[in-house]
Design a protein around this motif. Structure first.
Motif, short mmCIF file in Angstrom:
data_model
loop_
_atom_site.label_atom_id
_atom_site.label_comp_id
_atom_site.label_asym_id
_atom_site.label_seq_id
_atom_site.Cartn_x
_atom_site.Cartn_y
_atom_site.Cartn_z
N UNK A 122 -3.35 -7.00 -8.06
CA UNK A 122 -4.69 -6.72 -8.55
C UNK A 122 -5.66 -7.72 -7.93
N UNK A 123 -6.74 -7.19 -7.40
CA UNK A 123 -7.77 -8.05 -6.82
C UNK A 123 -8.72 -8.54 -7.91
N UNK A 124 -9.15 -7.63 -8.76
CA UNK A 124 -10.08 -8.02 -9.80
C UNK A 124 -9.95 -7.09 -10.99
N UNK A 125 -10.35 -7.60 -12.17
CA UNK A 125 -10.40 -6.84 -13.40
C UNK A 125 -11.77 -7.05 -14.01
N UNK A 126 -12.48 -5.98 -14.32
CA UNK A 126 -13.80 -6.09 -14.92
C UNK A 126 -13.66 -6.40 -16.41
N UNK A 127 -14.11 -7.57 -16.87
CA UNK A 127 -13.95 -7.91 -18.28
C UNK A 127 -14.85 -7.10 -19.20
N UNK A 128 -15.84 -6.40 -18.62
CA UNK A 128 -16.79 -5.64 -19.44
C UNK A 128 -16.52 -4.13 -19.36
N UNK A 129 -15.35 -3.76 -18.90
CA UNK A 129 -15.04 -2.33 -18.77
C UNK A 129 -14.93 -1.66 -20.13
N UNK A 130 -14.85 -2.45 -21.21
CA UNK A 130 -14.78 -1.88 -22.55
C UNK A 130 -16.12 -1.46 -23.10
N UNK A 131 -17.21 -1.68 -22.35
CA UNK A 131 -18.53 -1.26 -22.80
C UNK A 131 -18.81 0.18 -22.38
N UNK B 36 -4.61 10.99 -21.09
CA UNK B 36 -3.66 11.71 -20.26
C UNK B 36 -3.64 11.12 -18.86
N UNK B 37 -2.55 11.37 -18.14
CA UNK B 37 -2.37 10.76 -16.82
C UNK B 37 -3.42 11.23 -15.82
N UNK B 38 -3.95 12.45 -16.03
CA UNK B 38 -4.94 12.93 -15.07
C UNK B 38 -6.27 12.19 -15.18
N UNK B 39 -6.44 11.38 -16.26
CA UNK B 39 -7.64 10.56 -16.39
C UNK B 39 -7.50 9.23 -15.64
N UNK B 40 -6.28 8.94 -15.18
CA UNK B 40 -6.01 7.65 -14.54
C UNK B 40 -5.66 7.90 -13.08
N UNK B 41 -6.66 7.95 -12.26
CA UNK B 41 -6.48 8.31 -10.86
C UNK B 41 -7.01 7.17 -9.98
N UNK B 42 -6.13 6.65 -9.13
CA UNK B 42 -6.55 5.63 -8.15
C UNK B 42 -7.34 6.31 -7.02
N UNK B 43 -8.38 5.65 -6.56
CA UNK B 43 -9.17 6.13 -5.45
C UNK B 43 -9.23 5.07 -4.35
N UNK B 44 -9.18 5.52 -3.11
CA UNK B 44 -9.24 4.60 -1.98
C UNK B 44 -10.69 4.36 -1.57
N UNK B 45 -11.01 3.10 -1.27
CA UNK B 45 -12.34 2.75 -0.79
C UNK B 45 -12.20 1.80 0.40
N UNK C 255 -7.28 -3.03 -6.65
CA UNK C 255 -5.95 -3.46 -6.24
C UNK C 255 -5.80 -3.32 -4.74
N UNK C 256 -5.00 -4.22 -4.18
CA UNK C 256 -4.75 -4.14 -2.74
C UNK C 256 -3.90 -2.94 -2.38
N UNK C 257 -3.06 -2.50 -3.32
CA UNK C 257 -2.21 -1.32 -3.09
C UNK C 257 -2.19 -0.47 -4.35
N UNK C 258 -1.75 0.77 -4.22
CA UNK C 258 -1.61 1.65 -5.37
C UNK C 258 -0.28 1.32 -6.04
#
Length: 855
Positions: A70-79, A126-135, A88-91
């Motif tokens: 993991x590169x970073x985690x947003x601490x305010x993602x709960x807002x 559900x798992x379909x709400x958790x999708x990694x995207x490449x940037x 993340x560097x990798x999936x």
């Protein structure tokens, strides 16, 4: 050797590169699921949804512990509001694995919500709400703010750049050498919300000291920083030592971190990782007594997702920490040593230039050609330091302090105390009282009689000296176990001690310093409270109009040195300092001032309210007298009286730091500017959230603003000059070493970082005079290292016709005028004095669980 340049340990992206593309993976926190959880939580807490955020801290800890790379985690993602949560560097984690972790986090975090609503809400994920995207991000593509300072085009550049470098340094083929010892680096997590990357060397280094073996690792911290008016970012490499508990220990109060590494995937769907993770342990109260446990819900979640693999019980790790490290194999569990732990770790923290230089050069070589070292900084000047009458050295030829020096000391004290002071000694050891008698006699050139109290009367000054045993005033605070909340429990104990002191001592109207011999904080231990009476004693003595200066009863430093420092710092509280006339080339009689924002958080406030207290210290350039003001005070008062007013709770603050700015502006414009030529010093890290103009993005040359309007010329505030100070907090200024050819070492002076930005460095402090630049931690692990700070001075606003280098030289010299040190202070004098006012604010400093502080 005199060095005329210093090497900042910092890199930049090679300016010859056109691009530096980097691809990474992102994941957003599912917005629909978040809204359902927030709705459920807001109804349970009877709060509006837009005022509610998820308790995401433990989920972030879980992700940090289990998900590699993991590169970073947003601490305010709960807002409320869609935003990238994980980078993340990798999936490296499947959607199924992430859903399982999030399910169990929700199960424990919302356990107090009654009824079937919790299960129904958790099952909505559900798992379909958790999708990694490449940037893909071009790390070399930066913009600039209007003031010319580097500006990110994507905030991810601050985390992806350090991650890229950390990945290269921790690659399995990357090897380093430090004085013939091989080093391999492994990733370790930064705290949620932090930026940058960290690495430790593993397996750990070890040294045998006094028949015991101690373990430690080299720590590398990588961050991206900006410099005012510089168009490109700098990548700082900070080196340190992470020490591991190496002998059976009793974990002290507060959280202690444990580093964990395993080759075995902890959950199906998560890749194996060689990175370390962190889990905290701490003591808690239970019905059967104190218990050492894994802290927070993290352990509950880990046990649920993988009941087959169980971490060692914390008490087993504490009883045999070397076995837990499992050096040479996996899994590894290493307890981070901190100073509160016993027994003492004899390896000292910090690295000297002999270690920093080879590590810097090897890292630069490995990262070339994409990254290059930033150019060395060139010497501008070495302003001389004024003499200190209180620490003037005697010699064999002249063993006695001269009459002129004694007269200067008496005059400095007399000028700020209305020609009379009282010194009170509250001792625990009879020998301490005797040393105080000796040091007072030597420092002031006055022979104390055998009986106290005594009145001494050098010319134009009356000094009363008295002493008594400290007695019950210094006992541990009595904490009432029936009071459930630790804040209330501590405040009641403090109030009782304060009232007890009030009954023991009568008020005084004469400037009085009480010197109190007290055991250090380690002698006062409780599972989740601090029964250290120091704060209560300071508050109690302030209410009877006495300043307090503590002397550590159990310090390893010589009692003579402790007493001398204590006396001088007591005089500092009365407003005594070395008068600094302005530098050559500047008009005489310049005033100097500093602003400091004291923070009293809700969790640490006896009144359970967040308070931000701005204090302004002003030093008159004609007579050197120090005055100060804070909200709640009717007018400016002497520095000494302001300290007492703060200790007596007579100042007020603001519940939002930004509300302090109108007070600051009004006092500067109406009180300070009319006094004529004044150098105003501001600390960037302390004040920029209150006064945004002090931030790198907004600070401007020879113009300033207090609000959102465009900056106005500095000449609109006649006579005012502003120099901003920045230090190494959050790694914002680089580490460094001096160099000349192949030689290296230390150097003091002012070095140019830019047209308006300078590096302020000073020579070795007195306690480090015997420390050699050639000392390596590998050869001298128990020797104290000197890690010289680099203090950044930005000359922001000056008046027409001013000489920038003269003004910055004046600011630099103000770091060397405190009477209690021959050495430089971290901050120039006005800021130094303002920051020390924090000592008189009642701030409760013990560790609290999230659940411990009620609303």
């Amino acid at each position: 050797m005199a060095y005329n340049e210093i090497r900042p340990i910092a890199l930049r992206i090679n300016p010859d590169l056109g691009q530096l593309p980097c691809t990474f993976e992102t994941l957003c926190f599912p917005e629909e699921w978040k809204r359902s959880l927030i709705k459920m939580q807001s109804e349970a807490n009877q709060r509006k949804s837009d005022e509610t955020s998820l308790p995401i801290r433990d989920l972030n800890k879980t992700m940090r512990a289990l998900v590699p790379d993991l590169i970073s985690i947003d601490p305010y993602a709960g807002r409320i509001g869609e935003r990238i949560w994980l980078r993340s560097g990798t999936r490296s984690a499947s959607s199924e694995a992430l859903r399982l972790l999030m399910y169990w986090w929700g199960k424990f975090s919302f356990a107090k919500v009654a009824g079937p609503a919790l299960s129904n809400t958790l099952n909505q994920l559900t798992v379909d709400q958790l999708v990694w995207n490449s940037e893909t991000l071009d790390l070399a593509n930066w913009d600039t703010y209007p003031n010319g300072t580097a500006k990110h085009r994507d905030e991810a550049q601050y985390s992806v750049l350090p991650d890229l470098i950390a990945s290269k340094l921790s690659h399995q083929d990357a090897a380093f050498e430090l004085h013939e010892r091989n080093l391999n680096f492994f990733r370790v997590p930064i705290s949620p919300g932090g930026k940058g990357a960290e690495l430790i060397s593993w397996p750990p280094l070890d040294s045998e000291i006094l028949g015991q073996r101690y373990y430690y690792s080299i720590l590398v911290t990588i961050t991206v920083q900006t410099l005012p008016f510089q168009a490109f970012p700098a990548i700082h490499l900070d080196f340190g030592v992470r020490r591991w508990v190496s002998l059976p220990t009793k974990i002290a109060g507060g959280e202690t971190s444990v580093y964990l590494r395993s080759h075995v995937p902890w959950i199906e769907g998560i890749q194996q990782s060689n990175s370390f993770q962190v889990a905290p342990i701490r003591w808690i109260r239970t019905e059967s007594g104190p218990a050492l446990v894994w802290s927070s819900y993290l352990t509950n979640i880990l046990n649920q997702v993988n009941p087959i693999q169980v971490f060692q019980v914390p008490t087993e790790l504490a009883d045999n920490p070397v076995a837990g490290m499992n050096i040479g194999s996996t899994p590894n569990a290493a307890i981070v040593y901190r100073n509160a732990l016993k027994p003492k770790h004899f390896v000292q923290p910090g690295l000297m230039p002999s270690d920093r230089k080879p590590l810097t050069e090897q890292i630069a070589a490995l990262l070339a050609p994409d990254f290059v070292l930033i150019n060395s900084l060139q010497l501008v000047s070495r302003p001389p330091a004024p003499d200190n009458p209180f620490t003037a050295k005697v010699s064999a030829k002249e063993p006695e302090v001269s009459e002129d020096l004694l007269a200067a000391r008496h005059a400095m004290i007399s000028s700020v105390t209305n020609k009379a002071i009282s010194l009170e000694i509250y001792y625990q050891k009879p020998e301490t009282l005797q040393v105080f008698r000796d040091e007072i006699s030597e420092l002031l050139g006055l022979q104390l009689p055998s009986q106290l109290p005594a009145i001494l009367q050098p010319s134009d000054l009356t000094i009363t000296v008295n002493a008594r045993p400290l007695g019950a005033i210094g006992d541990a605070l009595k904490l009432d176990a029936k009071i459930g909340n630790p804040v209330d429990r501590a405040y009641q104990a403090i109030t009782l001690r304060k009232d007890f002191i009030g009954k023991q001592l009568a008020d005084t109207t004469q400037p009085t310093v009480a010197f109190i011999e007290l055991a250090n904080a380690d002698a006062f231990e409780d599972v989740d409270d601090e029964d250290d009476p120091k704060r209560a004693i300071r508050a109690g003595f302030a209410h009877v109009n006495r300043h307090t200066q503590f002397i550590d009863r159990d310090s390893e430093e010589s009692i003579k040195e402790r007493v001398k420092k204590s006396l001088l710092d007591g005089f500092r509280q009365l407003g005594v300092h070395r008068y600094l006339n302005t530098s050559e080339g500047l008009p005489q009689g310049w005033n100097y001032a500093g602003i400091w924002l004291i923070r009293q958080s809700r969790d640490r406030s006896p009144a359970r309210t967040q308070q931000f207290i701005p204090v302004i210290v002003f030093i008159d350039g004609n007579d050197g007298k120090v005055s100060a003001i804070a909200p709640g005070m009717d007018d400016w008062m002497s520095y000494a009286d302001t300290l007492l007013a703060i200790g007596q709770g007579k100042v007020s603050g603001y519940d939002n730091r930004k509300l302090a700015l109108p007070f600051i502006q009004e006092k500067l414009e109406n009180d300070v500017v009319p006094q004529g030529n004044t150098l105003l010093l501001c600390d960037a890290q302390n004040l920029r959230q209150t006064w945004p103009w002090l931030g790198n993005a907004r600070i401007s040359v020879d113009s300033l603003t207090f609000g959102e309007e465009n900056p106005r010329p500095a000449s609109d505030w006649p006579g005012l000059r502003v120099v901003r100070v920045r230090n190494s907090d959050q790694h914002e200024t680089p580490e460094w070493y001096a160099e000349k050819g192949d030689d290296f070492g230390f150097s003091k002076g002012l070095f140019r970082m830019g047209n308006r930005v300078f590096a302020s460095t000073y020579g070795k402090a007195s306690q480090f005079k015997k420390v050699s630049k050639n000392m390596s931690i590998l050869d001298f692990p128990s020797a104290t290292s000197w890690n010289p700070g680099l203090y950044e001075l930005t000359v922001a606003a000056i008046q027409p016709g001013d000489d920038v280098e003269k003004i910055v030289g004046f600011a630099h010299s103000l770091r060397n005028v405190s009477i209690q040190y021959d050495d430089a202070t971290a901050l120039p004098l006005p800021l130094h004095l303002a920051k020390l006012m924090e000592e008189y604010v009642l701030i409760l400093t013990f560790e609290l669980d999230d659940e411990s502080v009620g609303g």
